[in-house]
Design a protein around this motif. Structure first.
Motif, PDB file in Angstrom:
ATOM      1  N   GLY A  77       0.815  -1.218   0.000  1.00  0.00           N
ATOM      2  CA  GLY A  77       0.000   0.000   0.000  1.00  0.00           C
ATOM      3  C   GLY A  77       0.844   1.261   0.000  1.00  0.00           C
ATOM      4  N   ILE A  78       0.195   2.391   0.196  1.00  0.00           N
ATOM      5  CA  ILE A  78       0.918   3.676   0.131  1.00  0.00           C
ATOM      6  C   ILE A  78       0.789   4.480   1.424  1.00  0.00           C
ATOM      7  N   TRP A  79       0.395   3.828   2.509  1.00  0.00           N
ATOM      8  CA  TRP A  79       0.244   4.567   3.770  1.00  0.00           C
ATOM      9  C   TRP A  79       1.489   5.386   4.145  1.00  0.00           C
ATOM     10  N   PRO A  80       2.687   4.823   4.064  1.00  0.00           N
ATOM     11  CA  PRO A  80       3.878   5.616   4.442  1.00  0.00           C
ATOM     12  C   PRO A  80       4.015   6.878   3.590  1.00  0.00           C
ATOM     13  N   MET A  81       3.646   6.765   2.306  1.00  0.00           N
ATOM     14  CA  MET A  81       3.773   7.945   1.432  1.00  0.00           C
ATOM     15  C   MET A  81       2.753   9.014   1.792  1.00  0.00           C
ATOM     16  N   ILE A  82       1.552   8.536   2.173  1.00  0.00           N
ATOM     17  CA  ILE A  82       0.536   9.514   2.599  1.00  0.00           C
ATOM     18  C   ILE A  82       1.022  10.249   3.843  1.00  0.00           C
ATOM     19  N   VAL A  83       1.583   9.487   4.792  1.00  0.00           N
ATOM     20  CA  VAL A  83       2.089  10.109   6.020  1.00  0.00           C
ATOM     21  C   VAL A  83       3.226  11.087   5.705  1.00  0.00           C
ATOM     22  N   SER A  84       4.160  10.653   4.860  1.00  0.00           N
ATOM     23  CA  SER A  84       5.274  11.544   4.501  1.00  0.00           C
ATOM     24  C   SER A  84       4.768  12.812   3.836  1.00  0.00           C
ATOM     25  N   THR A  85       3.769  12.658   2.957  1.00  0.00           N
ATOM     26  CA  THR A  85       3.215  13.831   2.267  1.00  0.00           C
ATOM     27  C   THR A  85       2.593  14.797   3.277  1.00  0.00           C
ATOM     28  N   ILE A  86       1.840  14.234   4.230  1.00  0.00           N
ATOM     29  CA  ILE A  86       1.209  15.090   5.239  1.00  0.00           C
ATOM     30  C   ILE A  86       2.261  15.815   6.076  1.00  0.00           C
TER      31      ILE A  86
ATOM     32  N   THR B  33       7.344  10.968  -0.517  1.00  0.00           N
ATOM     33  CA  THR B  33       6.001  11.528  -0.692  1.00  0.00           C
ATOM     34  C   THR B  33       5.297  10.809  -1.839  1.00  0.00           C
ATOM     35  N   LEU B  34       4.007  11.051  -1.965  1.00  0.00           N
ATOM     36  CA  LEU B  34       3.200  10.396  -3.000  1.00  0.00           C
ATOM     37  C   LEU B  34       3.749  10.656  -4.398  1.00  0.00           C
ATOM     38  N   THR B  35       4.103  11.917  -4.653  1.00  0.00           N
ATOM     39  CA  THR B  35       4.588  12.266  -5.989  1.00  0.00           C
ATOM     40  C   THR B  35       5.901  11.558  -6.297  1.00  0.00           C
TER      41      THR B  35
ATOM     42  N   VAL C  33       3.260  21.975  -2.834  1.00  0.00           N
ATOM     43  CA  VAL C  33       4.086  21.060  -2.037  1.00  0.00           C
ATOM     44  C   VAL C  33       3.765  19.611  -2.395  1.00  0.00           C
ATOM     45  N   ILE C  34       2.487  19.315  -2.527  1.00  0.00           N
ATOM     46  CA  ILE C  34       2.092  17.952  -2.867  1.00  0.00           C
ATOM     47  C   ILE C  34       2.574  17.589  -4.263  1.00  0.00           C
ATOM     48  N   GLY C  35       2.572  18.576  -5.157  1.00  0.00           N
ATOM     49  CA  GLY C  35       2.873  18.289  -6.556  1.00  0.00           C
ATOM     50  C   GLY C  35       4.344  18.144  -6.894  1.00  0.00           C
ATOM     51  N   GLU C  36       5.240  18.738  -6.092  1.00  0.00           N
ATOM     52  CA  GLU C  36       6.656  18.712  -6.455  1.00  0.00           C
ATOM     53  C   GLU C  36       7.271  17.334  -6.234  1.00  0.00           C
ATOM     54  N   SER C  37       8.148  16.912  -7.162  1.00  0.00           N
ATOM     55  CA  SER C  37       8.861  15.662  -6.926  1.00  0.00           C
ATOM     56  C   SER C  37      10.374  15.847  -6.900  1.00  0.00           C
ATOM     57  N   ALA C  38      10.932  16.481  -7.946  1.00  0.00           N
ATOM     58  CA  ALA C  38      12.392  16.591  -8.027  1.00  0.00           C
ATOM     59  C   ALA C  38      13.038  17.199  -6.784  1.00  0.00           C
ATOM     60  N   PRO C  39      12.597  18.397  -6.332  1.00  0.00           N
ATOM     61  CA  PRO C  39      13.269  18.961  -5.162  1.00  0.00           C
ATOM     62  C   PRO C  39      13.060  18.114  -3.911  1.00  0.00           C
TER      63      PRO C  39
ATOM     64  N   VAL D  93      -5.085   8.767  -6.292  1.00  0.00           N
ATOM     65  CA  VAL D  93      -5.134   9.344  -4.949  1.00  0.00           C
ATOM     66  C   VAL D  93      -4.660  10.799  -4.979  1.00  0.00           C
ATOM     67  N   LEU D  94      -3.575  11.059  -5.720  1.00  0.00           N
ATOM     68  CA  LEU D  94      -3.044  12.421  -5.816  1.00  0.00           C
ATOM     69  C   LEU D  94      -4.064  13.382  -6.413  1.00  0.00           C
ATOM     70  N   ILE D  95      -4.682  12.932  -7.507  1.00  0.00           N
ATOM     71  CA  ILE D  95      -5.649  13.813  -8.178  1.00  0.00           C
ATOM     72  C   ILE D  95      -6.836  14.120  -7.273  1.00  0.00           C
ATOM     73  N   VAL D  96      -7.323  13.093  -6.595  1.00  0.00           N
ATOM     74  CA  VAL D  96      -8.446  13.310  -5.674  1.00  0.00           C
ATOM     75  C   VAL D  96      -8.035  14.292  -4.584  1.00  0.00           C
ATOM     76  N   LEU D  97      -6.811  14.128  -4.082  1.00  0.00           N
ATOM     77  CA  LEU D  97      -6.303  15.013  -3.030  1.00  0.00           C
ATOM     78  C   LEU D  97      -6.257  16.472  -3.510  1.00  0.00           C
ATOM     79  N   VAL D  98      -5.706  16.666  -4.715  1.00  0.00           N
ATOM     80  CA  VAL D  98      -5.569  18.024  -5.247  1.00  0.00           C
ATOM     81  C   VAL D  98      -6.946  18.637  -5.522  1.00  0.00           C
ATOM     82  N   LEU D  99      -7.851  17.819  -6.081  1.00  0.00           N
ATOM     83  CA  LEU D  99      -9.208  18.320  -6.325  1.00  0.00           C
ATOM     84  C   LEU D  99      -9.876  18.706  -5.010  1.00  0.00           C
ATOM     85  N   ALA D 100      -9.679  17.875  -3.989  1.00  0.00           N
ATOM     86  CA  ALA D 100     -10.284  18.159  -2.682  1.00  0.00           C
ATOM     87  C   ALA D 100      -9.747  19.475  -2.138  1.00  0.00           C
ATOM     88  N   ILE D 101      -8.437  19.690  -2.303  1.00  0.00           N
ATOM     89  CA  ILE D 101      -7.843  20.931  -1.800  1.00  0.00           C
ATOM     90  C   ILE D 101      -8.418  22.140  -2.527  1.00  0.00           C
ATOM     91  N   ASN D 102      -8.562  22.021  -3.841  1.00  0.00           N
ATOM     92  CA  ASN D 102      -9.155  23.112  -4.613  1.00  0.00           C
ATOM     93  C   ASN D 102     -10.561  23.433  -4.125  1.00  0.00           C
TER      94      ASN D 102
END
Lengths: 249, 281
Positions: free
Chosen positions: B58-67, B230-232, B203-209, B257-266
């Motif tokens: 699953g991706i629980w650790p990534m969700i936690v890291s993203t938060i 992070t998720l990205t 912040v959620i969207g960036e990957s390289a940095p 999951v990312l898209i739903v998250l970003v839409l929810a934030i919007n």
């Protein structure tokens, strides 16, 4: 007894010489009206009385303005000066908060926390501004829910809540309809008993109705000042004559 | 005659452009949701990541890291950004040198490619300051990245506060700091919140940095000084390493999951903005 004494006052906005050598006594517990055509400097003079011009860049002032004998431009505590010299603006400008909080604002700004004192001051101020009966059941309602005239009376309540000695009014009724204007003028009849009032007005009828003294401005100069009846009935200066007869302005 | 033809051409170009944008958006959303939604289930969201046990990964650790990353970078960037904007609008003389220099800096910062922030973060926070590959290094890097946005939008919100409020407050003898605290900041709050939430999206969207500074360790970080993915970054990792079809499916599920998250934030941004607007009017 003079509340304010303006002596040899010059004011410049950058290069623009906006007030030219003004000498004007403003008597205590009287209504003094400042009249004259647009851009003549009457609002500028009003704003020198509580140092509101400090907020504008590039303003230079010479001469002096004294309140009860003390030069207000030597005063370090501008906040203290503005607590003594309250102001009501051209357009009603209540803060975006409840009616109660609007009136309590000045007290809280002084650090007063006691709810009892504030409650009492709010009620007295709203009564003093003839607004209490209209809003006593909705003090927590938003100030923007009031009509324009009520908002202006709220601004007057806000000003008198901190018990100033002087109230400056910058065309307080120019954004209001005739009925609201009438109410504000009635209110001023009451306020003149306790406060020194200086009012800028565009309406000569208003100046005639409410003021004891009138000062006439013309392109940054004080043309003439004296008893209101004398200014309107037997003006000395040609420009005053033309202005009060409605020939221009 | 010529007029009508010109009008028609212009109109069809406008319609063409608009529909193309909508088609691509819908297509992309549909493509990701169609490929990913069926793999998103409770296990996928709540389980630890596992390379070997594909079924229960699953991706629980990534969700936690993203938060963690969002909370930490906003907690650092928002106060600094808001105070800078306050300085620029309320304290500094308009048009003075300081204002010009700060404005030039924020505008230049906003135009730099984000991977360069990553490079800087890696040399400065990770190595020089010795913070290592950690959530903290990542958050500090992202702080610099989102600061210009927060400063700029907060500034605009502050400038939009009517002069009449300031005059009213000063006219009652209130001090500058009291005026800012009681009148100016509350009035500017909808704009400030919008800027913070937009930055959250960034912040959620960036990957390289992020992977250059926070690393990619795929487990729940012990602390902010631990590395996290992070998720990205996870999405990036999955798509670049594609060993099996399963990785592919997981990538789409993560993207969902990312898209739903970003839409929810919007959505939340709009709702809060509307609610606060109602409060001021």
């Amino acid at each position: 007894m003079n509340k304010f004494d303006v002596k040899d006052l010059n004011l410049y906005y950058g290069e623009n010489h906006a007030l030219k050598g003004i000498n004007l006594p403003i008597p205590e517990r009287k209504v003094t009206a400042l009249i004259g055509p647009s851009g003549c400097g009457k609002s500028t003079l009003l704003r020198t009385l509580n140092r509101m011009n400090d907020l504008i860049e590039n303003v230079k002032i010479t001469g002096n303005v004294s309140l009860d004998g003390d030069d207000i431009y030597q005063e370090r505590n501008v906040g203290g000066l503005r607590m003594k010299v309250g102001m009501v603006f051209q357009k009603p400008n209540p803060f975006p908060m409840s009616i109660y909080e609007n009136v309590a604002y000045g007290l809280r700004a002084q650090g007063i926390r006691d709810k009892k004192i504030i409650d009492e001051a709010v009620e007295n101020a709203l009564r003093g501004a003839a607004l209490w009966d209209e809003v006593s059941d909705r003090l927590d309602g938003h100030a923007f829910g009031l009509s324009g005239g009520q908002q202006q009376r709220l601004c007057i309540a806000r000003a008198i809540a901190i018990q100033p000695e002087v109230i400056l009014m910058d065309e307080p009724t120019s954004a209001l309809d005739p009925i609201a204007t009438h109410k504000i003028e009635e209110l001023m009849e009451e306020l003149r008993k306790d406060y020194t009032i200086v009012i800028v007005t565009h309406s000569m009828n208003q100046a005639k109705r409410i003021s004891d003294k009138t000062a006439v401005f013309w392109m940054g100069e004080l043309v003439e000042h004296g008893e209101t009846a004398q200014i309107f009935n037997s003006p000395q200066d040609e420009r005053t004559k033309g202005y009060v007869n409605g020939d221009f302005g | 005659m010529r007029r009508t033809i010109e009008d028609r051409i212009a109109l069809s170009l406008i319609w063409g452009g608009a529909s193309l944008t909508i088609i691509f958006l819908v297509w992309m959303l549909w493509h990701i949701l169609a490929n990913g939604l069926s793999y998103v289930d409770w296990t996928f969201i709540s389980a630890n990541y596992s390379v070997t046990d594909k079924e229960n990964s699953g991706i629980w650790p990534m969700i936690v890291s993203t938060i963690y990353m969002v909370i930490l970078s906003i907690a650092i960037a928002a106060p600094i950004g808001i105070m800078t904007a306050l300085f620029l609008t309320e304290y500094a003389k308009p048009g003075s040198k300081v204002v010009k220099v700060i404005r030039f800096c924020t505008e230049s910062l906003a135009g730099i490619p984000s991977i360069i922030y990553g490079l800087f973060g890696m040399t400065f926070f990770v190595v020089t300051l010795g913070l290592g590959f950690s959530i903290l290094s990542g958050a500090l890097t992202l702080t610099i990245l989102i600061l210009p946005v927060i400063i700029r939008t907060t500034e605009e919100a502050l400038i939009a506060v009517p002069l009449a409020y300031r005059e009213g407050s000063y006219g009652l003898g209130a001090s500058k700091i009291y005026t800012i605290w009681r009148v100016i900041l509350p009035s500017a709050m909808p704009g400030i919140i919008t800027s913070v939430i937009l930055s959250t999206g960034r912040v959620i969207g960036e990957s390289a940095p992020v992977f250059l500074t926070a690393g990619m360790v795929a487990r729940i970080p012990d602390s902010v000084l631990d590395s996290g993915r992070t998720l990205t970054v996870h999405l990036y990792k999955l798509t670049t390493e594609l060993y099996t079809v399963h990785d592919w499916n997981q990538a789409y599920a993560t993207a969902t999951v990312l898209i739903v998250l970003v839409l929810a934030i919007n959505l939340v941004t709009k709702l809060i903005g509307r609610r606060l607007n109602k409060a001021t009017y």
